[in-house]
Write an enzyme that holds these catalytic residues in place. Structure first.
Site, mmCIF file in Angstrom:
data_model
loop_
_atom_site.group_PDB
_atom_site.id
_atom_site.type_symbol
_atom_site.label_atom_id
_atom_site.label_comp_id
_atom_site.label_asym_id
_atom_site.label_seq_id
_atom_site.Cartn_x
_atom_site.Cartn_y
_atom_site.Cartn_z
ATOM 1 N N TRP A 106 0.820 -1.210 0.000
ATOM 2 C CA TRP A 106 0.000 0.000 0.000
ATOM 3 C C TRP A 106 0.851 1.256 0.000
ATOM 4 O O TRP A 106 0.531 2.236 -0.698
ATOM 5 C CB TRP A 106 -0.997 -0.006 1.151
ATOM 6 C CG TRP A 106 -2.088 -1.021 0.919
ATOM 7 C CD1 TRP A 106 -2.311 -2.159 1.633
ATOM 8 C CD2 TRP A 106 -3.061 -1.016 -0.135
ATOM 9 N NE1 TRP A 106 -3.369 -2.850 1.099
ATOM 10 C CE2 TRP A 106 -3.841 -2.172 0.021
ATOM 11 C CE3 TRP A 106 -3.350 -0.142 -1.202
ATOM 12 C CZ2 TRP A 106 -4.896 -2.491 -0.840
ATOM 13 C CZ3 TRP A 106 -4.396 -0.457 -2.052
ATOM 14 C CH2 TRP A 106 -5.154 -1.614 -1.867
ATOM 15 N N ASP A 180 -1.913 6.255 6.671
ATOM 16 C CA ASP A 180 -2.966 5.462 6.034
ATOM 17 C C ASP A 180 -3.330 4.371 7.035
ATOM 18 O O ASP A 180 -2.589 3.399 7.198
ATOM 19 C CB ASP A 180 -2.436 4.866 4.722
ATOM 20 C CG ASP A 180 -3.437 3.908 4.061
ATOM 21 O OD1 ASP A 180 -4.510 3.657 4.646
ATOM 22 O OD2 ASP A 180 -3.124 3.409 2.954
ATOM 23 N N LYS A 204 -12.812 -2.020 5.755
ATOM 24 C CA LYS A 204 -12.080 -3.066 6.475
ATOM 25 C C LYS A 204 -12.650 -3.213 7.884
ATOM 26 O O LYS A 204 -12.879 -4.306 8.352
ATOM 27 C CB LYS A 204 -10.588 -2.729 6.553
ATOM 28 C CG LYS A 204 -9.948 -2.269 5.238
ATOM 29 C CD LYS A 204 -9.616 -3.407 4.309
ATOM 30 C CE LYS A 204 -9.314 -2.972 2.872
ATOM 31 N NZ LYS A 204 -8.184 -2.116 2.672
HETATM 32 C C1 LIG Z 1 -7.665 -1.462 1.316
HETATM 33 C C2 LIG Z 1 -6.590 -0.460 1.487
HETATM 34 C C3 LIG Z 1 -6.455 0.659 0.638
HETATM 35 C C4 LIG Z 1 -7.302 0.844 -0.602
HETATM 36 O O1 LIG Z 1 -8.520 1.337 -0.358
HETATM 37 P P1 LIG Z 1 -9.569 1.567 -1.549
HETATM 38 O O2 LIG Z 1 -10.783 1.895 -0.771
HETATM 39 O O3 LIG Z 1 -9.671 0.294 -2.336
HETATM 40 O O4 LIG Z 1 -9.091 2.683 -2.371
HETATM 41 C C5 LIG Z 1 -5.468 1.570 0.903
HETATM 42 N N1 LIG Z 1 -4.627 1.414 1.943
HETATM 43 C C6 LIG Z 1 -4.699 0.339 2.762
HETATM 44 C C7 LIG Z 1 -3.735 0.209 3.888
HETATM 45 C C8 LIG Z 1 -5.689 -0.613 2.562
HETATM 46 O O5 LIG Z 1 -5.773 -1.687 3.372
#
Ligand SMILES: *Cc1c(COP(=O)(O)O)cnc(C)c1O
Length: 373
Positions: A106, A180, A204
């Protein structure tokens, strides 16, 4: 809860992921008529008093749960984590330089996307270790003039997590830290004294896909690049209470139900996020201890930075992968296949996964190993 086919299976999906059953049931019960309004939440004007109350409650509950200080704005946006990979540099970089700590899939994506909007420097990387350990912050080559420093605090695919947020000031950087936290939001407390901005998709740990949470410090608003779309300008979104354009109303409502569920969680004397954190620690320990105690399964991540949320693991004999997955499905354990870039298995054990689900997984893994010995 049961389905037509029997007891509801345990779902280990990495995202979109399992939700607390109580939240799904409440959303189902309110589907046709929210609170006597005669309307389902999806059918309401976002400017009406009913949705206004839902949104204000969700924001207040999230602020309380994560102890978000008053100088931070909570924004409900769209575009997901990948959207934020562009939205953050458009709002924060001022076209200058930004520092990236690359620790897995990521953060690699975040760095690549930011290069379109600013000078994006990689100041540390664990690529040589195959993304299995975190680079020691003491060795990060932070720039003197960075507009921000990006860190992915839980690498969902690689299964590595910062157990503490880096203290950039102590490392000699004046830049705000951008995290993030998509895949471990609300699984543990956040030390806001070390953070300038946090972003994450809801799918998530909080609710349905389509809602993005951004928590941003006051002084970081108002510096967006000219090219930044108005709907993605944090100042515009903040000034309009997340309603500059139509927000993801259903996502905000369901996330709000999840916040109420989280607030009601207890573990001994602990409540809310502290309670869910204690449960997450116990769940992760059960699974990692079992894997470490077996020669049949292995996890390659440095124990000091193993993710509590996403547990990648491998069978020593990979020829048994398909049999393992088929047996798991038959035992009511879903979506355990690893990400294609890593292979093997991955058990995502987010807030909504009860301890009983991890116990069922470990029981199945033990039995699978015994039957093949
Ligand atoms: C799932 C995830 C993303 C991507 O998110 P989207 O909603 O698909 O754009 C970004 N960063 C992390 C750490 C993730 O687990």
């Amino acid at each position: 809860m049961t389905t037509a086919a029997g007891p509801r299976p345990y779902n280990f999906s990495a995202g979109p992921a399992a939700m607390p059953e109580a939240v799904l049931q409440r959303a189902a019960a309110e589907m046709l008529d929210w609170n006597g309004s005669g309307m389902g939440v999806m059918e309401m004007s976002h400017r009406g008093k009913e949705f206004g109350a839902i949104c204000a409650q969700a924001e207040a509950d999230l602020r309380e749960l994560l102890a978000v200080p008053s100088q931070f704005h909570i924004l409900f946006m769209q575009g997901g984590g990948l959207g934020e990979n562009a939205i953050v540099p458009m709002n924060l970089s001022r076209g200058g330089r930004a520092d990236f700590v690359v620790t897995g899939s990521w953060s690699i994506k975040s760095h690549k996307e930011a290069r379109r909007y600013c000078e994006a420097a990689v100041v540390a990387s664990n690529a040589e270790d195959g993304h299995t350990r975190l680079p020691d912050p003491a060795g990060w080559k932070l720039s003197a003039d960075a507009s921000y420093v990006h860190v992915c605090t839980n690498e969902t695919i690689n299964g590595i997590e910062f157990q503490q947020l880096p203290d950039l000031a102590a490392l000699g950087s004046k830049a705000p830290l951008v995290i993030d936290f998509s895949s471990h939001v609300a699984s543990r407390p956040v030390d806001w004294s070390r953070v300038g901005l946090a972003f994450g998709g809801a799918q998530k740990n909080l609710g349905p896909a389509g809602l993005t949470i951004v928590i941003v410090r006051d002084d970081l608003l108002g510096h967006a690049l000219e090219i930044c779309p108005s709907a993605f300008n944090y100042k515009t979104v903040a000034d309009n209470g997340s309603m500059y354009n139509t927000p993801p109303t259903w996502g905000i409502y369901v996330a709000g139900l999840t916040f109420q569920w989280l607030k009601a969680q207890t573990e001994g004397a602990l409540t809310g996020v502290a309670a869910i954190q204690a449960r997450n620690v116990a769940k992760a320990k059960l699974l990692y201890d079992f894997i470490d105690g077996s020669d049949f399964y292995l996890n390659k991540v440095d124990p000091g930075c193993r993710s509590r949320m996403n547990v990648p693991f491998f069978l020593a004999d990979e020829a048994r992968n398909e049999a393992f997955l088929a047996g798991a499905r038959a035992a009511g354990l879903l979506q355990l296949k690893g990400h294609k870039s890593v292979g093997g298995m991955r058990a995502s054990i987010y807030n909504a996964m009860p301890l009983a689900g991890v116990q069922a997984l470990v029981g199945y893994m033990r039995e699978f190993e015994r039957s093949r010995a």
